[in-house]
Write a protein that holds these residues in place. Structure first.
Motif, PDB file in Angstrom:
ATOM      1  N   GLY A  61       0.805  -1.211   0.000  1.00 20.14           N
ATOM      2  CA  GLY A  61       0.000   0.000   0.000  1.00 20.14           C
ATOM      3  C   GLY A  61       0.837   1.259   0.000  1.00 20.14           C
ATOM      4  N   LEU A  62       1.948   1.246   0.735  1.00 22.78           N
ATOM      5  CA  LEU A  62       2.838   2.406   0.744  1.00 22.78           C
ATOM      6  C   LEU A  62       3.484   2.600  -0.623  1.00 22.78           C
ATOM      7  CD1 LEU A  62       4.067   4.658   2.509  1.00 22.78           C
ATOM      8  CD2 LEU A  62       5.977   3.116   2.966  1.00 22.78           C
ATOM      9  N   LEU A  63       3.883   1.512  -1.267  1.00 25.41           N
ATOM     10  CA  LEU A  63       4.453   1.620  -2.611  1.00 25.41           C
ATOM     11  C   LEU A  63       3.416   2.151  -3.595  1.00 25.41           C
ATOM     12  CD1 LEU A  63       6.629  -1.616  -2.966  1.00 25.41           C
ATOM     13  CD2 LEU A  63       7.336   0.693  -2.313  1.00 25.41           C
ATOM     14  N   ASP A  64       2.173   1.729  -3.448  1.00 23.92           N
ATOM     15  CA  ASP A  64       1.106   2.242  -4.316  1.00 23.92           C
ATOM     16  C   ASP A  64       0.925   3.749  -4.111  1.00 23.92           C
ATOM     17  OD1 ASP A  64       0.599  -0.248  -5.392  1.00 23.92           O
ATOM     18  OD2 ASP A  64      -1.100  -0.683  -4.076  1.00 23.92           O
ATOM     19  N   LEU A  65       0.991   4.193  -2.861  1.00 21.54           N
ATOM     20  CA  LEU A  65       0.886   5.621  -2.563  1.00 21.54           C
ATOM     21  C   LEU A  65       2.032   6.386  -3.207  1.00 21.54           C
ATOM     22  CD1 LEU A  65      -0.646   7.821  -0.936  1.00 21.54           C
ATOM     23  CD2 LEU A  65       0.907   7.323   0.970  1.00 21.54           C
ATOM     24  N   VAL A  71       4.167   9.812  -7.841  1.00 26.34           N
ATOM     25  CA  VAL A  71       5.019   9.901  -9.027  1.00 26.34           C
ATOM     26  C   VAL A  71       4.175  10.205 -10.263  1.00 26.34           C
ATOM     27  CG1 VAL A  71       6.516   8.591 -10.587  1.00 26.34           C
ATOM     28  CG2 VAL A  71       6.818   8.405  -8.104  1.00 26.34           C
ATOM     29  N   ASP A  72       3.054   9.510 -10.400  1.00 21.92           N
ATOM     30  CA  ASP A  72       2.163   9.747 -11.539  1.00 21.92           C
ATOM     31  C   ASP A  72       1.655  11.183 -11.538  1.00 21.92           C
ATOM     32  OD1 ASP A  72       2.480   7.134 -12.339  1.00 21.92           O
ATOM     33  OD2 ASP A  72       0.590   6.427 -11.463  1.00 21.92           O
ATOM     34  N   ALA A  73       1.373  11.714 -10.349  1.00 22.92           N
ATOM     35  CA  ALA A  73       0.896  13.090 -10.252  1.00 22.92           C
ATOM     36  C   ALA A  73       1.974  14.074 -10.695  1.00 22.92           C
ATOM     37  CB  ALA A  73       0.453  13.391  -8.819  1.00 22.92           C
ATOM     38  N   GLU A 104      15.280   7.688  -5.260  1.00 21.44           N
ATOM     39  CA  GLU A 104      16.404   8.257  -6.000  1.00 21.44           C
ATOM     40  C   GLU A 104      16.261   7.995  -7.500  1.00 21.44           C
ATOM     41  OE1 GLU A 104      21.297   7.846  -6.160  1.00 21.44           O
ATOM     42  OE2 GLU A 104      20.113   6.642  -4.766  1.00 21.44           O
ATOM     43  N   GLU A 105      15.952   6.767  -7.870  1.00 21.23           N
ATOM     44  CA  GLU A 105      15.809   6.424  -9.279  1.00 21.23           C
ATOM     45  C   GLU A 105      14.691   7.236  -9.935  1.00 21.23           C
ATOM     46  OE1 GLU A 105      15.128   2.262  -9.103  1.00 21.23           O
ATOM     47  OE2 GLU A 105      17.262   1.726  -8.974  1.00 21.23           O
ATOM     48  N   THR A 106      13.594   7.384  -9.224  1.00 16.20           N
ATOM     49  CA  THR A 106      12.469   8.137  -9.754  1.00 16.20           C
ATOM     50  C   THR A 106      12.819   9.614  -9.913  1.00 16.20           C
ATOM     51  OG1 THR A 106      10.938   6.595  -8.693  1.00 16.20           O
ATOM     52  CG2 THR A 106      10.048   8.712  -9.375  1.00 16.20           C
ATOM     53  N   THR A 107      13.500  10.174  -8.913  1.00 24.85           N
ATOM     54  CA  THR A 107      13.892  11.582  -8.968  1.00 24.85           C
ATOM     55  C   THR A 107      14.841  11.849 -10.126  1.00 24.85           C
ATOM     56  OG1 THR A 107      13.610  11.814  -6.572  1.00 24.85           O
ATOM     57  CG2 THR A 107      14.985  13.458  -7.676  1.00 24.85           C
ATOM     58  N   LEU A 108      15.832  10.985 -10.294  1.00 21.67           N
ATOM     59  CA  LEU A 108      16.792  11.166 -11.385  1.00 21.67           C
ATOM     60  C   LEU A 108      16.109  11.061 -12.749  1.00 21.67           C
ATOM     61  CD1 LEU A 108      19.872   9.189 -10.002  1.00 21.67           C
ATOM     62  CD2 LEU A 108      19.708  11.663 -10.376  1.00 21.67           C
ATOM     63  N   GLU A 110       4.373  13.456 -12.940  1.00 21.13           N
ATOM     64  CA  GLU A 110       4.700  13.311 -14.353  1.00 21.13           C
ATOM     65  C   GLU A 110       3.836  14.178 -15.254  1.00 21.13           C
ATOM     66  OE1 GLU A 110       4.592   9.144 -15.151  1.00 21.13           O
ATOM     67  OE2 GLU A 110       6.643   8.825 -14.413  1.00 21.13           O
ATOM     68  N   GLN A 111       2.669  14.580 -14.796  1.00 19.76           N
ATOM     69  CA  GLN A 111       1.815  15.427 -15.616  1.00 19.76           C
ATOM     70  C   GLN A 111       2.419  16.812 -15.832  1.00 19.76           C
ATOM     71  OE1 GLN A 111      -1.858  16.965 -13.761  1.00 19.76           O
ATOM     72  NE2 GLN A 111      -1.131  16.038 -11.851  1.00 19.76           N
ATOM     73  N   PHE A 112       3.412  17.166 -14.989  1.00 22.37           N
ATOM     74  CA  PHE A 112       4.023  18.474 -15.111  1.00 22.37           C
ATOM     75  C   PHE A 112       5.165  18.490 -16.133  1.00 22.37           C
ATOM     76  CE2 PHE A 112       1.915  18.615 -11.067  1.00 22.37           C
ATOM     77  CZ  PHE A 112       1.481  19.920 -10.959  1.00 22.37           C
ATOM     78  N   ILE A 113       5.625  17.313 -16.565  1.00 18.37           N
ATOM     79  CA  ILE A 113       6.725  17.255 -17.513  1.00 18.37           C
ATOM     80  C   ILE A 113       6.278  17.886 -18.824  1.00 18.37           C
ATOM     81  CG2 ILE A 113       8.186  15.719 -18.892  1.00 18.37           C
ATOM     82  CD1 ILE A 113       8.146  13.781 -16.542  1.00 18.37           C
ATOM     83  N   GLY A 114       7.108  18.796 -19.329  1.00 20.14           N
ATOM     84  CA  GLY A 114       6.779  19.480 -20.571  1.00 20.14           C
ATOM     85  C   GLY A 114       6.131  20.835 -20.363  1.00 20.14           C
ATOM     86  N   THR A 115       5.700  21.122 -19.122  1.00 23.79           N
ATOM     87  CA  THR A 115       5.056  22.406 -18.846  1.00 23.79           C
ATOM     88  C   THR A 115       6.044  23.425 -18.285  1.00 23.79           C
ATOM     89  OG1 THR A 115       4.457  21.901 -16.553  1.00 23.79           O
ATOM     90  CG2 THR A 115       2.936  21.162 -18.296  1.00 23.79           C
TER      91      THR A 115
END
Length: 203
Positions: free
Chosen positions: A65-69, A74-76, A133-137, A78-83
């Protein structure tokens, strides 16, 4: 018979939770768990293969459940990429979200954080920091490809800072904070690290 099996299963997990919280995984006794559940050790093994199977049954739902959170956050982002809009990093709520979830499943996280030596969960904090870390990079690489200016930084320093951030959140569990104390501390962490990350990444 099915209801009896379910009852025995719940009794074993209740006894296992008490045993693991008191003794930790390595020193926990299957015989004591079975006795507390009102059955023999051989009867317990009809429900669980062993100690780690019981431990996993107690913590895996909260762990997943914590990983799902985390993935939802992360999905939230990613919508900012490109803006070019980095306001997703300024929500000031990451620690509060995590701590609220942790305290909704506190016994499970007490086991994971404090009592899991000898199980596959003993590297939980390290694994969570590596994932962060992997996600941030990855996020930063995509932002830079879109022309967003981010400070150059040492990935070794990033690793240490993220590890510090993750460990800081779970200090509430290690130090036996009440929910109220933990949520106040989480707010402090969010305010502290949001400013620190802005300085580090230069946005």
């Amino acid at each position: 018979m099915i209801r009896d099996k379910e009852l025995h299963y719940r009794k074993i997990l209740e006894a296992a939770m008490t045993e693991f919280l008191e003794y930790g995984f390595n020193d926990a006794s299957v015989r004591r768990i079975a006795s507390a559940a009102g059955m023999s050790a051989s009867g317990l093994y009809k429900h669980f293969a062993g100690k780690e199977d019981m431990f996993s049954a107690l913590v895996e739902p909260a762990y997943k459940g914590l990983l799902d959170l985390f993935r939802q956050e992360v999905d939230a982002q990613e919508q900012f990429i490109g803006t070019g809009d980095l306001s997703c990093w300024d929500t000031g709520r990451d620690a509060k979200l995590a701590v609220d979830y942790i305290y909704n499943h506190l016994d499970a996280f007490c086991l994971i954080v404090c009592k899991s030596q000898g199980t596959r969960y003993e590297t939980f904090l390290h694994d969570l920091a590596v994932l962060e870390e992997e996600t941030t990079l990855s996020f930063i690489r995509e932002l830079r490809q879109q022309g967003v200016k981010i400070n150059n930084f040492s990935e070794k320093e990033l690793h240490l800072l993220i590890t510090t951030n993750v460990n800081a959140v779970f200090q509430t569990v290690e130090h036996d904070f009440t929910r109220e104390e933990a949520m106040h501390y989480a707010d402090t962490l969010d305010r502290f690290f949001s400013k620190a990350w802005r300085e580090f990444f230069g946005y």
